[in-house]
Design a protein around this motif. Structure first.
Motif, PDB file in Angstrom:
ATOM      1  N   PRO A  86      45.866  12.523  33.024  1.00 58.56           N
ATOM      2  CA  PRO A  86      45.685  11.513  31.973  1.00 58.56           C
ATOM      3  C   PRO A  86      44.631  10.453  32.283  1.00 58.56           C
ATOM      4  N   ASP A  87      44.331  10.204  33.564  1.00 58.65           N
ATOM      5  CA  ASP A  87      43.292   9.222  33.895  1.00 58.65           C
ATOM      6  C   ASP A  87      41.924   9.878  34.038  1.00 58.65           C
ATOM      7  N   LEU A  88      41.791  11.138  33.559  1.00 61.13           N
ATOM      8  CA  LEU A  88      40.552  11.922  33.586  1.00 61.13           C
ATOM      9  C   LEU A  88      40.125  12.296  35.000  1.00 61.13           C
ATOM     10  N   SER A  89      41.075  12.309  35.930  1.00 59.96           N
ATOM     11  CA  SER A  89      40.816  12.779  37.289  1.00 59.96           C
ATOM     12  C   SER A  89      41.412  14.176  37.447  1.00 59.96           C
ATOM     13  N   ASP A  90      41.337  14.721  38.657  1.00 57.49           N
ATOM     14  CA  ASP A  90      41.974  15.985  39.023  1.00 57.49           C
ATOM     15  C   ASP A  90      41.585  17.134  38.091  1.00 57.49           C
ATOM     16  N   PRO A  91      40.298  17.473  37.985  1.00 52.12           N
ATOM     17  CA  PRO A  91      39.904  18.609  37.134  1.00 52.12           C
ATOM     18  C   PRO A  91      40.423  19.933  37.694  1.00 52.12           C
ATOM     19  N   ARG A  92      40.913  20.801  36.795  1.00 49.11           N
ATOM     20  CA  ARG A  92      41.393  22.127  37.195  1.00 49.11           C
ATOM     21  C   ARG A  92      40.766  23.172  36.277  1.00 49.11           C
ATOM     22  N   ASP A  93      40.176  24.169  36.882  1.00 49.31           N
ATOM     23  CA  ASP A  93      39.495  25.220  36.132  1.00 49.31           C
ATOM     24  C   ASP A  93      40.525  26.126  35.465  1.00 49.31           C
ATOM     25  N   LEU A  94      40.371  26.329  34.143  1.00 51.13           N
ATOM     26  CA  LEU A  94      41.279  27.204  33.397  1.00 51.13           C
ATOM     27  C   LEU A  94      40.621  28.538  33.048  1.00 51.13           C
ATOM     28  N   GLY A  95      39.427  28.774  33.562  1.00 56.52           N
ATOM     29  CA  GLY A  95      38.798  30.070  33.374  1.00 56.52           C
ATOM     30  C   GLY A  95      37.815  30.111  32.215  1.00 56.52           C
ATOM     31  N   GLU A  96      37.293  31.318  31.989  1.00 56.32           N
ATOM     32  CA  GLU A  96      36.295  31.532  30.943  1.00 56.32           C
ATOM     33  C   GLU A  96      36.859  31.152  29.575  1.00 56.32           C
ATOM     34  N   SER A  97      36.025  30.491  28.771  1.00 56.51           N
ATOM     35  CA  SER A  97      36.479  30.071  27.454  1.00 56.51           C
ATOM     36  C   SER A  97      35.281  29.717  26.586  1.00 56.51           C
ATOM     37  N   TRP A  98      35.015  30.554  25.559  1.00 54.40           N
ATOM     38  CA  TRP A  98      33.996  30.171  24.587  1.00 54.40           C
ATOM     39  C   TRP A  98      34.486  28.953  23.813  1.00 54.40           C
ATOM     40  N   PHE A  99      35.764  28.964  23.465  1.00 52.72           N
ATOM     41  CA  PHE A  99      36.496  27.773  23.051  1.00 52.72           C
ATOM     42  C   PHE A  99      37.973  28.088  23.222  1.00 52.72           C
ATOM     43  N   PHE A 100      38.845  27.124  22.969  1.00 51.90           N
ATOM     44  CA  PHE A 100      40.274  27.339  23.156  1.00 51.90           C
ATOM     45  C   PHE A 100      41.027  26.847  21.928  1.00 51.90           C
ATOM     46  N   VAL A 101      42.268  27.347  21.767  1.00 52.95           N
ATOM     47  CA  VAL A 101      43.207  26.797  20.796  1.00 52.95           C
ATOM     48  C   VAL A 101      44.514  26.536  21.524  1.00 52.95           C
ATOM     49  N   PRO A 102      45.234  25.475  21.173  1.00 53.66           N
ATOM     50  CA  PRO A 102      46.500  25.190  21.840  1.00 53.66           C
ATOM     51  C   PRO A 102      47.519  26.301  21.584  1.00 53.66           C
ATOM     52  N   SER A 103      48.295  26.628  22.585  1.00 50.54           N
ATOM     53  CA  SER A 103      49.383  27.576  22.433  1.00 50.54           C
ATOM     54  C   SER A 103      50.554  26.907  21.724  1.00 50.54           C
ATOM     55  N   ALA A 104      51.427  27.717  21.132  1.00 53.18           N
ATOM     56  CA  ALA A 104      52.661  27.179  20.564  1.00 53.18           C
ATOM     57  C   ALA A 104      53.615  26.730  21.668  1.00 53.18           C
ATOM     58  N   THR A 105      53.405  27.231  22.879  1.00 53.42           N
ATOM     59  CA  THR A 105      54.204  26.824  24.037  1.00 53.42           C
ATOM     60  C   THR A 105      53.549  25.614  24.693  1.00 53.42           C
TER      61      THR A 105
END
Length: 302
Positions: A86-105
């Motif tokens: 939430p403080d815009l720190s701790d970046p974590r790579d989520l992999g390849e993505s042309w774009f994303f959409v939120p999951s229902a989970t």
């Protein structure tokens, strides 16, 4: 007896003071119109923090630039998705993505994988990959997606083709067709959609009459209310159970980017134009949040 009457009359003249309006609360995250700019706004303290965390946002016309889920902020750039604390720190790579959409989970997103060698505007993607905001994969399929994903519900991805439909990435089957052409909002299994002109808002198959703008709105945290802009830049609030619609008094959204986000605190925030934010909660008056944030193209809230 006269003394008692005088005391009673004196008591009747007292007027109870109304409680002061509650202060808005919630964390807001904005994707700036200047690509790569992320802004964090603490509504309770009126603190604004702007950082350039990304060289540029991804290409195309994505349905989401930023989304807060699982206590982390997700965004993307240069073909990869990233989550932040939430403080815009701790970046974590989520992999390849042309774009994303939120999951229902909660705590997951769907990354869309562009077909290699294909044009950037190609509708078909070569696969989808669901991943947790900590980077843990939860689902992956390497086959064509027959449309442009704009969201996700419990029973699949919502695809935009000639009309909206729900498609199951596990079976590659269409689960259901939706009556509207434009996605207005999502909450678990409920899809809000409409056509243009948007004179009927569809909550799945149920129609709610009114005058709405065919733009993205925001469901309240419990999914009982849906806020969305109108053609006159007002904010309509639809009761999902009864279909009753009212407008937020005095509230106006930006003409170009009428963006709304509902925080878990119960406060609704919106782009009021000219770098300003509006705030409202049921039972409270609408107000200017009193901060300057600059122009932005997407908003999400914790």
């Amino acid at each position: 007896m006269l003394v008692l009457v005088a005391v009673a009359l004196a008591g009747c003249g007292e007027v109870a003071a109304e409680p002061p309006p509650a202060a808005p609360s919630g964390l807001l995250f904005l994707a700036g119109r200047d690509p790569g700019t992320l802004t964090r706004v603490d509504a309770a303290t009126r603190t604004v923090t702007t950082r350039r965390k990304l060289r540029q946002l991804g290409g195309g016309d994505p349905p989401n630039f930023v989304h807060f889920t699982g206590r982390r902020l997700v965004t993307f750039a240069l073909g990869r998705a990233t989550s932040f604390a939430p403080d815009l720190s701790d970046p974590r790579d989520l992999g390849e993505s042309w774009f994303f959409v939120p999951s229902a989970t909660p705590g997951r997103v769907w990354n869309l994988l562009l077909r290699r060698g294909g044009p950037a505007t190609q509708v078909y993607f070569r696969g989808v990959r669901e991943v947790g905001v900590d980077g843990t994969p939860t689902f992956a399929r390497r086959w064509n997606v027959p449309g442009w994903p704009v969201g996700a519900v419990d029973d699949g991805l919502v695809l935009s083709r000639h009309r909206l439909e729900v498609w199951d990435p596990g079976t590659r089957r269409r689960v259901r067709r939706l009556p509207g052409r434009f996605l207005v909002g999502l909450h678990r299994s409920v899809v809000a959609s409409c056509n243009e002109p948007c004179e009927r808002l569809y909550l799945d198959e149920r129609a709610v009459p009114g005058r709405f703008a065919p733009r993205r709105g925001a469901f309240s945290p419990a999914g009982t209310l849906l806020a969305l802009p109108t053609p006159g830049r007002r904010i309509a609030v639809v009761d999902v159970v009864t279909g009753v619609t009212h407008h937020v008094p005095g509230a106006r959204v930006d003409a170009g980017y009428p963006l709304l986000a509902w925080a878990s605190s119960g406060w609704l925030f919106w782009n009021a134009g000219h770098g300003r934010l509006g705030a409202w909660r049921p039972g409270e008056p609408a107000r200017d949040l009193g901060v300057e944030v600059g122009a932005f193209v997407d908003i999400t809230a914790s």
